[in-house]
Design an enzyme around this catalytic site. Structure first.
Site, PDB file in Angstrom:
ATOM      1  N   GLY A   1      90.577  64.664  66.202  1.00  0.00           N
ATOM      2  CA  GLY A   1      91.011  63.539  67.021  1.00  0.00           C
ATOM      3  C   GLY A   1      90.766  62.207  66.343  1.00  0.00           C
ATOM      4  O   GLY A   1      90.623  61.175  66.998  1.00  0.00           O
ATOM      5  N   GLY A   2      90.765  62.208  65.022  1.00  0.00           N
ATOM      6  CA  GLY A   2      90.401  61.017  64.268  1.00  0.00           C
ATOM      7  C   GLY A   2      91.440  59.912  64.271  1.00  0.00           C
ATOM      8  O   GLY A   2      91.170  58.812  63.792  1.00  0.00           O
ATOM      9  N   ALA A   3      92.640  60.178  64.811  1.00  0.00           N
ATOM     10  CA  ALA A   3      93.646  59.128  64.932  1.00  0.00           C
ATOM     11  C   ALA A   3      93.589  58.459  66.298  1.00  0.00           C
ATOM     12  O   ALA A   3      94.335  57.511  66.549  1.00  0.00           O
ATOM     13  CB  ALA A   3      95.043  59.699  64.697  1.00  0.00           C
ATOM     14  N   GLY A   4      92.725  58.934  67.182  1.00  0.00           N
ATOM     15  CA  GLY A   4      92.627  58.385  68.525  1.00  0.00           C
ATOM     16  C   GLY A   4      91.764  57.138  68.595  1.00  0.00           C
ATOM     17  O   GLY A   4      91.264  56.638  67.589  1.00  0.00           O
TER      18      GLY A   4
ATOM     19  N   ALA B   1      88.473  65.324  69.499  1.00  0.00           N
ATOM     20  CA  ALA B   1      89.780  65.700  70.020  1.00  0.00           C
ATOM     21  C   ALA B   1      89.669  66.262  71.432  1.00  0.00           C
ATOM     22  O   ALA B   1      88.893  67.179  71.691  1.00  0.00           O
ATOM     23  CB  ALA B   1      90.434  66.732  69.102  1.00  0.00           C
TER      24      ALA B   1
ATOM     25  N   SER C   1      81.307  63.593  78.108  1.00  0.00           N
ATOM     26  CA  SER C   1      81.618  62.487  79.008  1.00  0.00           C
ATOM     27  C   SER C   1      80.654  62.439  80.178  1.00  0.00           C
ATOM     28  O   SER C   1      80.102  63.467  80.606  1.00  0.00           O
ATOM     29  CB  SER C   1      83.052  62.648  79.536  1.00  0.00           C
ATOM     30  OG  SER C   1      83.322  61.738  80.575  1.00  0.00           O
TER      31      SER C   1
ATOM     32  N   TYR D   1      89.497  67.665  84.455  1.00  0.00           N
ATOM     33  CA  TYR D   1      89.001  67.138  83.188  1.00  0.00           C
ATOM     34  C   TYR D   1      87.498  67.350  83.062  1.00  0.00           C
ATOM     35  O   TYR D   1      86.997  67.823  82.032  1.00  0.00           O
ATOM     36  CB  TYR D   1      89.349  65.652  83.080  1.00  0.00           C
ATOM     37  CG  TYR D   1      88.681  64.939  81.931  1.00  0.00           C
ATOM     38  CD1 TYR D   1      88.876  65.354  80.614  1.00  0.00           C
ATOM     39  CD2 TYR D   1      87.856  63.843  82.157  1.00  0.00           C
ATOM     40  CE1 TYR D   1      88.270  64.693  79.554  1.00  0.00           C
ATOM     41  CE2 TYR D   1      87.245  63.174  81.105  1.00  0.00           C
ATOM     42  CZ  TYR D   1      87.446  63.604  79.807  1.00  0.00           C
ATOM     43  OH  TYR D   1      86.837  62.955  78.763  1.00  0.00           O
TER      44      TYR D   1
ATOM     45  N   ARG E   1      79.304  51.203  87.185  1.00  0.00           N
ATOM     46  CA  ARG E   1      79.620  51.881  85.941  1.00  0.00           C
ATOM     47  C   ARG E   1      78.803  51.271  84.809  1.00  0.00           C
ATOM     48  O   ARG E   1      78.179  50.227  84.953  1.00  0.00           O
ATOM     49  CB  ARG E   1      81.118  51.739  85.600  1.00  0.00           C
ATOM     50  CG  ARG E   1      82.071  52.394  86.584  1.00  0.00           C
ATOM     51  CD  ARG E   1      81.994  53.908  86.537  1.00  0.00           C
ATOM     52  NE  ARG E   1      83.023  54.535  87.354  1.00  0.00           N
ATOM     53  CZ  ARG E   1      82.864  54.871  88.628  1.00  0.00           C
ATOM     54  NH1 ARG E   1      81.731  54.619  89.241  1.00  0.00           N
ATOM     55  NH2 ARG E   1      83.842  55.465  89.291  1.00  0.00           N
TER      56      ARG E   1
END
Length: 357
Positions: free
Chosen positions: A9-12, A77, A120, A179, A247
């Site tokens: 996921g290095g392009a995110g 990712a 998360s 999720y 948050r």
């Protein structure tokens, strides 16, 4: 400490900041990313300076080849966000859980023993609470209460609103949407891999990440991006409920630094150890605070409170980052006010192709 790092996921959004940090520190970097169109714009490119492969995490042969010569994996990712409905469930499970299973299987075959997993805060469900009788878990808020504007979770023992507290890594996991369930499954998968192979894994539970390069508002984007996108269009940011949701907003540069603190930890951890760390500023803010800060920085209209709600959203989730500070020596460097002023005018990545169609 350097070596060869594979960033999935290095392009995110977060992954690209991890890649940039790695390259600046002298690492050789490999990137594996699908460039899927519901996440990336058509103009998306792999990070410069890294060896890149475009493929799905479920492609076992490609994942195995990408691990050649790798010292440590930073697994970013994932399909992120609450999603747009239960119909998303198969894609979440395939992307997050099957993708992780393929990765750890390939790591076992390649003899790669160090892993950092991007998890998360959603794994906790609601945050930590207390009533007059002591600490207690918060039950899911009912649709009836939400429709009536009763936003605070109520104690099943006293019937009174609960008082929120900081949550730490010892809290039980309580996923409340698809999720979240897939992130818990990822944590269990990598912990099983560590036990069975002698690997070492740092599990990073990100709180609300924001910063330059965040994607424009989509159903999968964070609230900071949604507010920013509305303000750029001259609209008031729409804040759900009463804006009092607590948050912890953490800048993406601090998240990237936390990844490298965790990478260092994996070099010295005990074989078979899987340890979670909250990645959070430790500073309690509300969703309304963020909307107001961005509106002020952009000179836009004041936030609009419309009383809307979504079933599955948690009311309060704020974290103690004491474990990350104490054990890994990490400290956040970006203050909330400074980060909001920067983010208000920072470049965002274009809308994903599928999201804008």
């Amino acid at each position: 400490m350097t070596g060869t790092l594979l960033v999935t996921g290095g392009a995110g959004f977060i992954g690209s900041h991890v890649v940039a940090t790695a390259l600046s520190r002298g690492w050789r970097v490999k990137v594996l990313d699908s460039l899927r169109p519901d996440v990336h714009p058509a103009s998306a490119r792999m990070p410069a300076g890294a060896e890149s492969v475009v493929a799905e995490m479920t492609d076992a042969s490609v994942v195995a080849a990408a691990l050649s010569g790798v010292d440590v994996v930073c697994h970013q990712a994932a399909k992120v966000g609450l999603g747009v409905g239960v119909a998303d469930a198969p894609d979440y499970v395939r992307s997050n859980d099957l993708g992780t299973a393929v990765l750890i299987s390939a790591m076992a075959g390649a003899g790669v023993h160090r892993l950092v997993l991007a998890s998360s805060m959603v794994v906790y469900g609601e945050g930590r609470y207390r009533d007059a009788l002591g600490q207690i878990g918060a039950p899911p808020r009912s649709e009836g209460d939400l429709a009536a504007g009763h936003w605070e979770p109520r104690s099943p023992r006293t019937g009174e609103p609960l008082d929120p507290e900081l949550i730490d890594e010892t809290a039980p996991l309580d996923p409340r949407n698809v999720y979240a369930a897939t992130k818990v499954a990822q944590e269990h998968l990598v912990a099983a891999w560590a036990r069975e192979t002698g690997g070492r894994v740092a599990i990073l539970r990100y709180h609300n990440v924001y910063g330059p390069g965040m994607p424009h508002g989509t159903p999968y984007a964070g609230v900071a991006s949604l507010f920013r996108s509305a303000l750029e269009a001259g609209r008031a940011p729409v804040v759900f409920e009463d804006g009092g949701q607590r948050r912890d907003f953490i800048h993406v540069d601090d998240v990237a630094a936390a990844n490298f603190a965790a990478i260092g930890w994996t070099a010295n951890a005990s074989a078979g150890e899987a340890r979670p760390f909250n990645v959070a500023s430790g500073e309690v803010r509300t969703v309304g605070d963020m909307a107001e800060a961005l509106a002020a920085a952009l000179g836009g209209p004041q936030p609009e409170l419309n009383g809307a709600y979504r079933l599955g959203d948690v009311r309060h989730i704020t974290a103690s980052a004491e474990r990350l500070r104490t054990e890994l020596g990490w400290r956040p460097a970006v203050l909330f006010d400074d980060g909001m002023k920067e983010f208000a005018n920072a470049p965002l990545r274009p809308r994903a192709e599928a999201a804008s169609s």
